[in-house]
Design an enzyme around this catalytic site. Sequence first.
Site, PDB file in Angstrom:
ATOM      1  N   GLN A 115      56.865   0.148  34.897  1.00 14.89           N
ATOM      2  CA  GLN A 115      58.007   0.504  34.025  1.00 14.89           C
ATOM      3  C   GLN A 115      57.705   0.097  32.575  1.00 14.89           C
ATOM      4  OE1 GLN A 115      59.028  -1.440  37.100  1.00 14.89           O
ATOM      5  NE2 GLN A 115      58.784   0.521  38.068  1.00 14.89           N
ATOM      6  N   ASP A 123      56.541   5.163  32.034  1.00 18.60           N
ATOM      7  CA  ASP A 123      55.853   6.464  31.973  1.00 18.60           C
ATOM      8  C   ASP A 123      55.079   6.655  30.675  1.00 18.60           C
ATOM      9  OD1 ASP A 123      57.208   7.070  34.400  1.00 18.60           O
ATOM     10  OD2 ASP A 123      58.954   7.671  33.241  1.00 18.60           O
ATOM     11  N   LYS A 176      50.344   4.391  31.400  1.00 18.73           N
ATOM     12  CA  LYS A 176      49.640   3.139  31.714  1.00 18.73           C
ATOM     13  C   LYS A 176      48.477   3.370  32.668  1.00 18.73           C
ATOM     14  CE  LYS A 176      53.509   1.126  33.005  1.00 18.73           C
ATOM     15  NZ  LYS A 176      54.574   1.965  32.443  1.00 18.73           N
ATOM     16  N   GLY A 182      55.102   5.174  39.245  1.00 18.90           N
ATOM     17  CA  GLY A 182      54.194   6.234  39.668  1.00 18.90           C
ATOM     18  C   GLY A 182      53.111   6.373  38.611  1.00 18.90           C
ATOM     19  N   HIS A 183      51.880   6.157  39.008  1.00 16.01           N
ATOM     20  CA  HIS A 183      50.784   6.272  38.042  1.00 16.01           C
ATOM     21  C   HIS A 183      49.996   7.528  38.378  1.00 16.01           C
ATOM     22  CE1 HIS A 183      51.647   2.399  36.505  1.00 16.01           C
ATOM     23  NE2 HIS A 183      51.324   1.772  37.610  1.00 16.01           N
TER      24      HIS A 183
HETATM   25  P1  IMP Z   1      65.125   1.567  39.931  1.00 15.96           P
HETATM   26  O1  IMP Z   1      63.976   0.780  39.415  1.00 15.96           O
HETATM   27  O2  IMP Z   1      64.725   2.603  40.957  1.00 15.96           O
HETATM   28  O3  IMP Z   1      66.246   0.700  40.408  1.00 15.96           O
HETATM   29  O4  IMP Z   1      65.738   2.429  38.707  1.00 15.96           O
HETATM   30  C1  IMP Z   1      66.387   1.817  37.599  1.00 15.96           C
HETATM   31  C2  IMP Z   1      66.074   2.573  36.322  1.00 15.96           C
HETATM   32  O5  IMP Z   1      64.693   2.402  35.993  1.00 15.96           O
HETATM   33  C3  IMP Z   1      66.289   4.086  36.407  1.00 15.96           C
HETATM   34  O6  IMP Z   1      66.734   4.565  35.158  1.00 15.96           O
HETATM   35  C4  IMP Z   1      64.901   4.624  36.700  1.00 15.96           C
HETATM   36  O7  IMP Z   1      64.744   5.958  36.281  1.00 15.96           O
HETATM   37  C5  IMP Z   1      64.064   3.666  35.874  1.00 15.96           C
HETATM   38  N1  IMP Z   1      62.702   3.521  36.376  1.00 15.96           N
HETATM   39  C6  IMP Z   1      62.286   2.816  37.439  1.00 15.96           C
HETATM   40  N2  IMP Z   1      60.957   2.911  37.591  1.00 15.96           N
HETATM   41  C7  IMP Z   1      60.514   3.680  36.602  1.00 15.96           C
HETATM   42  C8  IMP Z   1      59.212   4.104  36.196  1.00 15.96           C
HETATM   43  O8  IMP Z   1      58.184   3.789  36.786  1.00 15.96           O
HETATM   44  N3  IMP Z   1      59.170   4.895  35.093  1.00 15.96           N
HETATM   45  C9  IMP Z   1      60.281   5.231  34.389  1.00 15.96           C
HETATM   46  N4  IMP Z   1      61.514   4.843  34.713  1.00 15.96           N
HETATM   47  C10 IMP Z   1      61.625   4.070  35.814  1.00 15.96           C
END
Ligand code: IMP
Length: 436
Positions: free
Chosen positions: A228, A13, A16, A40-41
């Site tokens: 991420q 977040d 990007k 999510g962009h």
């Molecule tokens: P998962 O990727 O849904 O398995 O989540 C694992 C961890 O990564 C959690 O703490 C999510 O909040 C975090 N996470 C996954 N995708 C994002 C992202 O795009 N932005 C911020 N945190 C993310």
Amino acid sequence: MSVVIVVGAQWGDEGKGKVVDLFTERADLVVRYGGGANAGHTLVIDGKKLVTHLVPSGVCHPGKSCVLGDGMVIEPHTLLEEIAQCQARGLLSRGELLIGLGAHVILPYHKLIDALREDRGAKTGRALGTTRRGIGPAYEAKAARRGVRVRDLARPARLRELVAANLDELSPLIDHLGGTHPSQAEVDRWVDDALAAGRALAPHTGDAGRHVARAIASGLHVLFEGAQGCLLDLDHGTYPYVTSSSTIAAGACQSAGIGPTAIDAVVGITKAYATRVGAGPFPTELHGEAGERLRKAGGEYGATTGRPRRCGWLDLPALRMGARLSGMTSLALTKLDVLAGLPEVSVCVAYQVDGQELDEPPTDPDDIARAEPVFTSFPGWGTLPSTARDVADLPGPARAYVETIERLAGVSFCLVSVGPDRNETIRLHDPFAAPR
Ligand code: IMP
């Protein structure tokens, strides 16, 4: 310089979307390389918002090709919705999207397991705070070599067989987690829906790895768009509070199937402060009113889940770690405007653990939990002109803040963002140009 990787330098977040969108002006091909619809962009173009989860942020430039690499996990219906949304805005009208046939597919049972685990974790205090998009279970299936890939969506008999075998293995887990087993009719519908989505996506699928390799060989500008952030990397992040893919720059090579020698530059994106969604250590977190102020000013709510993001001061040890892990050649600083109006701005410059000062976070999660951040404070700046196009246009204290971060992070800035819109940007160096 023709191959540039953009990575999140923190916990995701970092903004990007805007940076990739800007760099895409100079790119021919934009490749998303890891994760899935957990990302999510949010793109703001001419004041209008477009949120993408799977389609690369580079989509906003008509005529540029977008690739979803083989290292991704793709939820086909989400992707179809996004394609339709883009097409309604006149984007992706000429088939400028290529989906790797080797990418893995997220099916409803992956999301079911993800949600059941999170629900159970909420009761036992062990929830990771995932996005519940089925990311972990889909990568587990991949590592166990029983995953469903995009190419399987064109093979009905094989898909049915794979889904049945997977559900058979997952059945005891569903029991263990207290879930309800899907009925055969439901499973049949899942498969039929996946096959229908596969037919709709088929014109966009192909050999992504070769496509990217050919583009690089012919000297085209290729931009890899990370999802991420480095500290959520499966191997090097704050495990177990990480995502299930390789979010660091090396992940781009792995996902696209190209060698590391093809990479010319790596740009790390960092916010002027820090945020984190989900559970896990966050030593510079601000609680109460101070955190709430940043959350409100920065609109810090997840683009995927709508969850309020945890907010805190910029963490330089974490940034240094991200820079090391990804071999960053420059940094892009985002959301500097969000800090405007604060009487004072702090930055964590080191950690103290057992009387020892560390310039990077400790790797043991127990040590991070008890690490004491060492802060340096800066006087605040009242307002930040969104018309600033040079660091010299910034108010003195904001300029001092930017210059200090650059010095203490040990990596120079190529860009500073002073507002959400494309043109609210100080551009210092084009990553596709020769190094300074
Ligand atoms: P998962 O990727 O849904 O398995 O989540 C694992 C961890 O990564 C959690 O703490 C999510 O909040 C975090 N996470 C996954 N995708 C994002 C992202 O795009 N932005 C911020 N945190 C993310």
